[in-house]
Design an enzyme around this catalytic site. Sequence first.
Site, PDB file in Angstrom:
ATOM      1  N   LYS A  34       0.851  -1.189   0.000  1.00  0.00           N
ATOM      2  CA  LYS A  34       0.000   0.000   0.000  1.00  0.00           C
ATOM      3  C   LYS A  34       0.885   1.236   0.000  1.00  0.00           C
ATOM      4  O   LYS A  34       1.769   1.381   0.851  1.00  0.00           O
ATOM      5  CB  LYS A  34      -0.891   0.019   1.243  1.00  0.00           C
ATOM      6  CG  LYS A  34      -1.811   1.226   1.292  1.00  0.00           C
ATOM      7  CD  LYS A  34      -2.762   1.119   2.466  1.00  0.00           C
ATOM      8  CE  LYS A  34      -2.235   1.725   3.727  1.00  0.00           C
ATOM      9  NZ  LYS A  34      -2.205   3.180   3.760  1.00  0.00           N
ATOM     10  N   ASP A  61      -3.460   4.308  -1.895  1.00  0.00           N
ATOM     11  CA  ASP A  61      -4.422   4.682  -0.852  1.00  0.00           C
ATOM     12  C   ASP A  61      -4.431   6.202  -0.665  1.00  0.00           C
ATOM     13  O   ASP A  61      -3.833   6.725   0.262  1.00  0.00           O
ATOM     14  CB  ASP A  61      -4.003   3.969   0.442  1.00  0.00           C
ATOM     15  CG  ASP A  61      -4.856   4.319   1.641  1.00  0.00           C
ATOM     16  OD1 ASP A  61      -6.036   4.654   1.466  1.00  0.00           O
ATOM     17  OD2 ASP A  61      -4.332   4.249   2.767  1.00  0.00           O
ATOM     18  N   LYS A  63      -7.415   8.007  -0.727  1.00  0.00           N
ATOM     19  CA  LYS A  63      -8.671   8.346  -0.037  1.00  0.00           C
ATOM     20  C   LYS A  63      -9.288   9.648  -0.563  1.00  0.00           C
ATOM     21  O   LYS A  63      -9.452  10.630   0.172  1.00  0.00           O
ATOM     22  CB  LYS A  63      -8.444   8.502   1.469  1.00  0.00           C
ATOM     23  CG  LYS A  63      -7.926   7.270   2.169  1.00  0.00           C
ATOM     24  CD  LYS A  63      -7.905   7.495   3.671  1.00  0.00           C
ATOM     25  CE  LYS A  63      -7.455   6.295   4.449  1.00  0.00           C
ATOM     26  NZ  LYS A  63      -6.034   5.948   4.297  1.00  0.00           N
ATOM     27  N   ASP A  66     -14.136  14.731  -2.844  1.00  0.00           N
ATOM     28  CA  ASP A  66     -14.319  16.084  -3.388  1.00  0.00           C
ATOM     29  C   ASP A  66     -15.626  16.035  -4.181  1.00  0.00           C
ATOM     30  O   ASP A  66     -16.353  15.036  -4.105  1.00  0.00           O
ATOM     31  CB  ASP A  66     -13.112  16.451  -4.277  1.00  0.00           C
ATOM     32  CG  ASP A  66     -12.865  17.962  -4.326  1.00  0.00           C
ATOM     33  OD1 ASP A  66     -13.856  18.703  -4.525  1.00  0.00           O
ATOM     34  OD2 ASP A  66     -11.716  18.404  -4.174  1.00  0.00           O
ATOM     35  N   ILE A  67     -15.911  17.052  -4.961  1.00  0.00           N
ATOM     36  CA  ILE A  67     -17.124  16.988  -5.781  1.00  0.00           C
ATOM     37  C   ILE A  67     -16.941  15.886  -6.843  1.00  0.00           C
ATOM     38  O   ILE A  67     -15.813  15.549  -7.206  1.00  0.00           O
ATOM     39  CB  ILE A  67     -17.438  18.350  -6.447  1.00  0.00           C
ATOM     40  CG1 ILE A  67     -16.275  18.829  -7.311  1.00  0.00           C
ATOM     41  CG2 ILE A  67     -17.785  19.394  -5.397  1.00  0.00           C
ATOM     42  CD1 ILE A  67     -16.611  20.044  -8.163  1.00  0.00           C
ATOM     43  N   PRO A  68     -18.056  15.281  -7.317  1.00  0.00           N
ATOM     44  CA  PRO A  68     -17.944  14.126  -8.213  1.00  0.00           C
ATOM     45  C   PRO A  68     -17.020  14.351  -9.404  1.00  0.00           C
ATOM     46  O   PRO A  68     -16.184  13.493  -9.721  1.00  0.00           O
ATOM     47  CB  PRO A  68     -19.395  13.896  -8.662  1.00  0.00           C
ATOM     48  CG  PRO A  68     -20.211  14.389  -7.512  1.00  0.00           C
ATOM     49  CD  PRO A  68     -19.463  15.576  -6.959  1.00  0.00           C
ATOM     50  N   THR A 125     -10.183   3.453  11.104  1.00  0.00           N
ATOM     51  CA  THR A 125     -10.017   2.515  12.226  1.00  0.00           C
ATOM     52  C   THR A 125      -9.415   3.187  13.463  1.00  0.00           C
ATOM     53  O   THR A 125      -9.395   2.593  14.530  1.00  0.00           O
ATOM     54  CB  THR A 125      -9.129   1.330  11.803  1.00  0.00           C
ATOM     55  OG1 THR A 125      -8.006   1.849  11.107  1.00  0.00           O
ATOM     56  CG2 THR A 125      -9.884   0.383  10.905  1.00  0.00           C
ATOM     57  N   ARG A 216       2.919  -0.620  10.737  1.00  0.00           N
ATOM     58  CA  ARG A 216       3.985  -0.573  11.745  1.00  0.00           C
ATOM     59  C   ARG A 216       4.429  -1.921  12.295  1.00  0.00           C
ATOM     60  O   ARG A 216       5.632  -2.091  12.536  1.00  0.00           O
ATOM     61  CB  ARG A 216       3.574   0.398  12.865  1.00  0.00           C
ATOM     62  CG  ARG A 216       3.681   1.844  12.399  1.00  0.00           C
ATOM     63  CD  ARG A 216       2.895   2.801  13.241  1.00  0.00           C
ATOM     64  NE  ARG A 216       1.459   2.653  13.019  1.00  0.00           N
ATOM     65  CZ  ARG A 216       0.533   3.432  13.562  1.00  0.00           C
ATOM     66  NH1 ARG A 216       0.902   4.416  14.369  1.00  0.00           N
ATOM     67  NH2 ARG A 216      -0.733   3.246  13.300  1.00  0.00           N
TER      68      ARG A 216
END
Length: 239
Positions: A34, A61, A63, A66-68, A125, A216
């Site tokens: 990742k 990753d 994430k 925002d607007i479409p 998480t 980690r």
Amino acid sequence: MQSDPRLIAALDFPTVEAAKKAVEEIGDAVAYYKVGMELYYAAGNDMIRFLKEHDKKVFLDLKLQDIPNTVASALKVEARLGVDMINVHAVGGKKMMEAAAKAVKETAEELGVERPKLIAVTILTSMDEEQFADLNYKNTIPEQVVALAKLAKAAGLDGVVASPKEAAAIREACGPDFLIVTPGVRPAGSALDDQSRVTTPAQAFANGSTHIVVGRPIMKAENRKQAAEAIVEEIKTIC
Ligand code: C5P
């Protein structure tokens, strides 16, 4: 030792040199990495190229939320990088996720390549009950996670990122083919760091996770290869 593609190791490093060193140390023990915001902002596509040259799968990753139109445009760029999995925040809403799914599908078709899996982050998480209460949602964390997972499925996404504690409820609500990628995994006895809703790797798969993301506990271990191998061994004993 052969790796297990259900283990995704998080390369949370500030420089490309540090990340490449970790990949070289770990060798065959990990097949899927990742790349998150820190490393991507520092190293960009150089890191993706390096991983692909080493025959590794890549979960980028970033994430997005925002607007479409903006998310769809950014994902078209991501889908051209040759990565295997990418993601958005489910709280961006159904229209944003539908635009995201359409953009990724169209780009892959245009290039004639396999479509990267598109998944949605539900609730981080690291979020505990106290912090969640500050957000003033009407649902509890597990209810909100399942609601967001169902929304992601309805928008045409392949799966979600969620805590392994919520994997069973998501599996039940979203069916057998839905990807459930779970960070917040800690081998027995390792430090929690800033994670709250954690389980062991074996428990995550027993709960219905399809992939686990571990950072980690591998990257800060004295021997990273051995730490990764121990997780692969643990996974093998249960499935
Ligand atoms: O070091 P650790 O195993 O806690 O790393 C987990 C990785 O998964 C980090 O890169 C973190 O950003 C990511 N992540 C998470 N919770 C989410 C989504 C991603 O911990 N809901």
